[in-house]
Scaffold this active site. Structure first.
Site, PDB file in Angstrom:
ATOM      1  CB  SER A  49      32.943  60.458  74.974  1.00 51.15           C
ATOM      2  OG  SER A  49      33.989  60.049  74.141  1.00 51.15           O
ATOM      3  NE  ARG A 297      34.813  65.777  82.182  1.00 48.52           N
ATOM      4  CZ  ARG A 297      36.147  65.986  82.864  1.00 48.52           C
ATOM      5  NH1 ARG A 297      36.635  67.316  82.724  1.00 48.52           N
ATOM      6  NH2 ARG A 297      36.693  65.159  83.758  1.00 48.52           N
ATOM      7  CB  THR A 333      36.193  55.179  75.364  1.00 46.84           C
ATOM      8  OG1 THR A 333      35.701  56.366  75.309  1.00 46.84           O
ATOM      9  CG2 THR A 333      34.960  54.509  76.302  1.00 46.84           C
ATOM     10  CB  CYS A 485      33.242  79.484  80.934  1.00 47.41           C
ATOM     11  SG  CYS A 485      31.676  78.629  81.528  1.00 47.41           S
ATOM     12  CB  CYS A 508      29.418  74.518  86.807  1.00 47.99           C
ATOM     13  SG  CYS A 508      30.739  73.764  86.368  1.00 47.99           S
TER      14      CYS A 508
END
Lengths: 539, 249
Positions: A49, A297, A333, A485, A508
């Site tokens: 984050s 993310r 959050t 990706c 990944c």
């Protein structure tokens, strides 16, 4: 028959929402038997984050968090917002013109990964069983259709599906209530939304991909507490924005968020981010520094209009698995934590008194909360950006958030994955080569994420139809997975005189972008063997 | 027969090791730590000996800070019966560890010590050998096969160019190599049970071990980066580059 264990509440995912649910449950009733499953090798390993953190929910969860040593050490001291005009120039947006939710007084620059590590310690101290390294792979249902719990994945299965010497059968975890807090586009949450039609009557969820790097920078350039946000260049066709936060220990967090409703299949969020760092506004801090970590993310940013029903028989969706992020604040959050806390309060009530209805107990607490108020008030923010573009949308949001609360709701009913133009109708983008100082190639970046997957296991990126990647996806869209990706998982290679899709699943980062953006919705992300995936430090 | 297993907390093998900016050490702040992989193999062998009815008890021992409790709990989840932490905030040198293990061998009446051949952080490969010397007991290092029969243990060792089989009288010290076995995964119920298994804490002083720091870490540097090659157009260009740039001819 798989072995099984019984709990009052099983929580899937040790992120801010899952851990807050667990903590609040034990605070309300210490006798409850609560466990948290986490697919990462440790708590925090898969957490990524920004982050500027608003402590509102934490203040409620632990009013004494300071004494308890919560890792909030860097208060925001300076808050700057810019519009980048091109490779060089920028314009600073005066403080007075910044939409209110984007003002960061009283907030902290933190690593959410470290916050989760701390929350997990508090949870364990309260008697919660936290199990890192175990992936919830399957939802279990009672005969009446309600959720019975989850099963962990089998370990020690080869790529071809055979049992290896280390084979360990998955385990069933049965619970009176199961809480899903997997984060954005959780693979079980996705199944639940579909099975229980939780998104009925809601706008489609919208997503973005966030790519982040952690840098160690020279002391003379470091200004702890400085927060920089901006938009504009290099994103020309897509909406999104960047951040650069000065944390503690001479570290800077820098990242780019790109909305996944972009149209140009040639677009590469990864390379947009790499070239962004060459802009003088960012390069002034990064030059001479060293990159410490890298990750990515997906983010659920549909907000209020896209928020599905969070309850279903025997289960609850919380945090970004549902989509509680406040996109106007660019923060999720505190809202994720609050959603878990409200969930826990509702769960404690229905667990204590079985005559209480689950849906309405949760709904009442949710509707009375500041979380609902916050999400409702900012409901127009993202649709405005999508509808009017960054500039006009920004103006709309200034009016909506600072001057009047506009009495109508904007909707965005388009689907992110259906937005791509055919490759021959979109301009190709010529990205500069990385210089190895500020910008880097994908593989050296992936290396810094410390990602790892046991090599001999079934591929966790499942294609519904294996002919699509080299069929329609390649001929019409030049297989965009190669570019969206952020970890170089998808590669089109030449084999036997024809194109073939190679899936480098071991790279990944569990960002879920492929599951979201594939134009044919042909890729399903499932959990690999537990402990697999990135090992982020301080992210 | 009681088996003592050494368990060391080290940086996880998946994590890219970073050097602190002042070059004083590697940076371990908020990095993922784990049980040393060779210790895991040693533990697995000990647990298999217990499952086979050869060992009566498996005791996991770690020397380190209180954080090492995490690895001891993991060891108990994998099958160790109890654990002992020799707590110290100082850097534990191989000799310190060997001295502590020697005391515990005596106190606990240990029949077999299973250790990893080395830890992946400092790569010393010394504790097993030092322990054998301190206790005067036989050692079988780099084990790829361990068979206990009566009062003896037969150890197949991986040596340069082949295998060497030695038979040792118990009590003995065996250090595990990579191919000894493939460690199992911990099961959820075992992880929960491990929380209730006994974990004792002691320290060097209580064990009667005197430790002296005999090593000092001066500096840690990142390996120098290899610069990429270049293609030359002609032999003449190659010669001039070798002469003027590389200065090798």
């Amino acid at each position: 028959m798989r072995e099984s264990m019984e709990f009052d509440v099983v929580i899937v995912g040790a992120g801010p929402s899952g851990l807050s649910t667990a903590i609040r449950l034990k605070q309300l009733n210490a006798d409850l038997n609560v466990c948290v499953l986490e697919k990462g090798s440790e708590v925090g390993a898969h957490i990524l984050s920004g982050a500027v953190f608003e402590p509102r929910a934490l203040n409620e969860l632990f009013p004494d968090w300071q004494e308890l040593g919560a890792p909030l050490t860097t208060p925001v001291t300076k808050d700057e917002v810019y519009l980048l005009k091109g490779e060089q120039g920028e314009r600073e947006i005066p403080h007075a013109l910044v939409p209110k939710p984007m003002v960061n007084d009283g907030n902290y620059i933190i690593s959410v990964g470290n916050l989760c590590r701390w929350l997990a310690e508090q949870a364990e101290g309260l008697g919660v069983e936290v199990f890192p390294g175990f992936a919830a792979a399957e939802i279990l249902f009672h005969e009446d259709g309600s959720v019975k719990g989850v099963a962990t994945g089998d370990m020690g299965v080869s790529a071809s599906g055979e049992q290896l010497a280390t084979y360990m059968e998955g385990m069933e975890l049965h619970a009176r209530y199961t809480v899903f807090s997997e984060g954005c586009r959780g693979h079980l949450g996705k199944q639940l939304i579909e099975r229980f039609n939780l998104d009925q009557g809601k706008d489609p969820q919208h997503y973005a991909i966030g790519i982040k790097e952690l840098w160690q920078i020279p002391a003379d350039k470091h200004q702890p507490g400085l927060v920089i946000h901006g938009s504009g260049w290099p994103l020309e066709d897509a909406s999104g924005g960047f951040f650069l936060y000065h944390g503690d220990n001479q570290q800077v967090m820098v990242g780019l968020i790109v909305d996944l409703n972009y149209k140009n299949p040639w677009m590469s969020p990864y390379e947009e981010f790499q070239r962004l760092k060459h802009h003088p506004l960012l390069a002034q801090y990064l030059t001479g520094g060293e990159r410490v970590s890298y990750g990515a993310r997906a983010i659920a940013k549909g907000g209020w209009n896209a928020l599905p029903s969070m309850t279903m028989p025997g289960a609850l969706l919380v945090g970004c698995d549902a989509g509680t992020l406040n996109v106007a604040k660019i923060k999720g959050t505190h809202t994720a934590m609050k959603s878990g806390m409200i969930g826990a309060e509702a769960l404690a009530q229905v667990l204590a008194d079985e005559s209480k209805a689950w849906d309405s107990t949760f709904a009442q607490l949710f509707d009375a909360s500041w979380l609902k108020e916050e999400l409702y008030q900012t409901r127009n923010f993202a649709p405005a950006m999508h509808k009017f573009g960054t500039l006009l949308g920004g103006a709309f949001n200034f009016v909506d958030q600072n001057l009047f609360k506009l009495p109508f709701t904007l909707h965005d009913t388009s689907l992110d994955h259906a937005q791509l133009l055919p490759a021959d109708q979109a301009p190709k983008i010529d990205y500069p080569k990385p210089d190895g100082k500020l910008s880097f190639d994908r593989l050296s970046s992936v290396y810094l994420s410390n990602t790892n997957h046991e090599e001999d296991q079934p591929c966790h990126l499942v294609l519904k139809d294996s002919t699509i990647p080299t069929g329609e996806n390649l001929t019409r869209f030049a297989e965009p997975a190669q570019r969206y990706c952020p970890a170089g998982v998808y590669e089109i290679i030449e084999q036997d005189g024809g194109p073939k899709l190679q899936i480098n699943a071991q790279n990944c980062l569990h960002c879920k972008t492929c599951d979201i953006k594939d134009p044919a919705q042909n890729i399903t992300w499932v959990t690999p063997e537990g402990t697999g995936g990135p090992n982020y430090p301080n992210m | 027969m009681k088996v003592l297993v050494g368990v060391k907390r080290v940086i996880d093998y998946n994590v890219k090791v970073r050097v602190k900016s002042d070059n004083t050490d590697v940076d371990l702040a908020n990095t993922k730590m784990a049980m040393n992989p060779f210790c895991e193999i040693a533990l697995e062998e000990a647990v298999r000996l217990k499952e086979a009815g050869v060992a009566t008890e498996v005791i996991a021992v770690s020397v380190g800070t209180s954080a090492s409790q995490e690895q001891l709990r993991a060891a108990m989840a994998l099958g160790a019966d109890r654990a002992i932490l020799v707590e110290t905030d100082e850097v534990a040198e191989p000799l310190h560890v060997a001295k502590a293990f020697a005391k515990l061998m005596e106190q606990e009446d240990i029949g077999l010590v299973m250790l990893g051949k080395q830890s992946i952080d400092s790569d010393n490969n010394q504790v097993g050998q030092m322990l054998a010397a301190l206790t005067g007991r036989p050692q079988g290092t780099f084990a790829s096969k361990v068979v206990v029969e009566g009062e003896q243990v037969t150890v197949t060792r991986e040596i340069d160019g082949g295998l060497r089989t030695v038979r040792l009288a118990l009590p003995a010290i065996v250090t595990a190599d990579l191919r000894l076995n493939e460690p199992r995964f911990a099961k959820l119920p075992d992880i929960m049970k491990a929380k209730r298994k006994p974990l004792a804490t002691t320290n060097f002083a209580d064990l009667g071990v005197t430790v002296k720091q005999s090593m000092r870490l001066d500096r840690v540097d990142v390996p120098s980066v290899r610069s990429g090659g270049v293609k030359v157009e002609s032999v003449d260009e190659l010669i001039s580059k070798l002469k003027d740039e590389a200065k090798v001819i």
